[in-house]
Write an enzyme that holds these catalytic residues in place. Sequence first.
Site, short mmCIF file in Angstrom:
data_model
loop_
_atom_site.label_atom_id
_atom_site.label_comp_id
_atom_site.label_asym_id
_atom_site.label_seq_id
_atom_site.Cartn_x
_atom_site.Cartn_y
_atom_site.Cartn_z
N ASN A 24 54.34 44.75 45.53
CA ASN A 24 52.93 44.36 45.54
C ASN A 24 52.22 45.01 46.71
O ASN A 24 52.73 45.01 47.84
CB ASN A 24 52.83 42.84 45.62
CG ASN A 24 51.42 42.31 45.36
OD1 ASN A 24 51.07 41.24 45.84
ND2 ASN A 24 50.62 43.02 44.61
N TYR B 231 37.68 36.75 43.32
CA TYR B 231 37.72 38.10 42.77
C TYR B 231 36.56 38.32 41.81
O TYR B 231 36.31 37.48 40.94
CB TYR B 231 38.98 38.32 41.94
CG TYR B 231 40.26 38.43 42.71
CD1 TYR B 231 40.78 39.67 43.04
CD2 TYR B 231 40.96 37.29 43.07
CE1 TYR B 231 41.98 39.77 43.72
CE2 TYR B 231 42.15 37.39 43.76
CZ TYR B 231 42.65 38.63 44.10
OH TYR B 231 43.83 38.73 44.78
N GLU C 134 39.92 31.76 47.48
CA GLU C 134 40.20 33.18 47.29
C GLU C 134 39.46 33.62 46.03
O GLU C 134 39.63 33.01 44.97
CB GLU C 134 41.70 33.38 47.14
CG GLU C 134 42.13 34.83 47.00
CD GLU C 134 43.64 34.94 46.79
OE1 GLU C 134 44.24 35.87 47.32
OE2 GLU C 134 44.21 34.08 46.07
N TYR D 220 36.88 41.50 46.53
CA TYR D 220 37.87 40.49 46.86
C TYR D 220 37.54 39.87 48.21
O TYR D 220 37.16 40.57 49.15
CB TYR D 220 39.24 41.15 46.92
CG TYR D 220 40.36 40.31 47.46
CD1 TYR D 220 40.85 39.22 46.76
CD2 TYR D 220 40.95 40.60 48.70
CE1 TYR D 220 41.90 38.46 47.26
CE2 TYR D 220 41.99 39.85 49.20
CZ TYR D 220 42.45 38.77 48.48
OH TYR D 220 43.48 38.01 48.98
N GLU E 247 44.55 46.89 43.95
CA GLU E 247 45.82 46.16 44.02
C GLU E 247 46.77 46.65 42.93
O GLU E 247 46.36 46.87 41.79
CB GLU E 247 45.58 44.66 43.85
CG GLU E 247 46.87 43.85 43.88
CD GLU E 247 46.61 42.36 43.98
OE1 GLU E 247 47.60 41.60 43.91
OE2 GLU E 247 45.45 41.96 44.12
#
Length: 323
Positions: free
Chosen positions: A66, A114, A112, A103, A209
Amino acid sequence: MTIKNILKTGKLALGALALCFTFGAQAEEGTHNGFFYSMWKDNGNASWQLLEGGRYILTWDRSTNNVVGGKGWNPGNSNRVISYKGTYGDSGFSGQNSYLALYGWTRNPLVEYYVIESWGSYNPSTCSGGTSYGSYQSDGATYDMRKCVRTNQPSIDGTRTFDQYFSVRNPKKGFGQVSGTITFANHANAWKSKGLNLGNHYYQIMASEGYQSQGKSDITVSEGVSGSSSSSSSSSSSSSSGRSSSSSSSSSSSGRTSSSSSSSSSSSSSSSSSSSSSSSSSSSSSSSSGGDGDQLAGALDASSVLLLLAGLVGFKRRSRSAR
């Protein structure tokens, strides 16, 4: 030591830093050319370059579980208009698990969020166990809203339970050359209309990402001018189990907190930002084209080289648990 030797030593130091960031660095935040940046990976051959202005390049292969990173601002702002352009993957990229998204994080409440402009093999608006809140219009596209809950997961404030807000563009941007505008107030207001409130902003970046995939992003971010207003056409919220595959659910969120937990608090990130900023500027100079590297190397003297190397040795690594 002659000027020639100082320059040579400086260039070697910069090269060593770039190599460390490519193969060993875990997390980094700072400022570069007037923009905040956050970069994180858990392992493997992911690398990044911080270039002029709001531009960055992120590259990763399948050895990386990741990776997430980008440039933007700290603090974020609910009224900011974001413009972006560049290259996201290529024509054969659609099968790769990745995002291109605005983000960020807020505190009080800890959220959090997006705004996803493009994605590959996994659509986060189907996150497992989440709740859908319909759709709305912004900047010429429809965005699907969804909230997911992360329980005892890494965050900017350590291991916490917190909400994730997703707004996913429909139709999504393609791969290859991309550009667009994100009027963030439209998204913040749409979330607020459903009781999904933001708190005090931490950072806000245009991020790329990748999760268990391979790819490359070359993105430039800047502040733009809004092209449209938002008109809500959302349906009533509904709970959904999303994907039944636990691996899909994990891939959709494994990098979300990872990118930001390089700081356990706003104050600690502030101190780490200043130190990582100098090292990242060095790495970007060595990796960017043109005269940036030569200009920075020309400014180095023996003491700055020693400081640079000391910063490298003292770089604080942070391990992140994958979701």
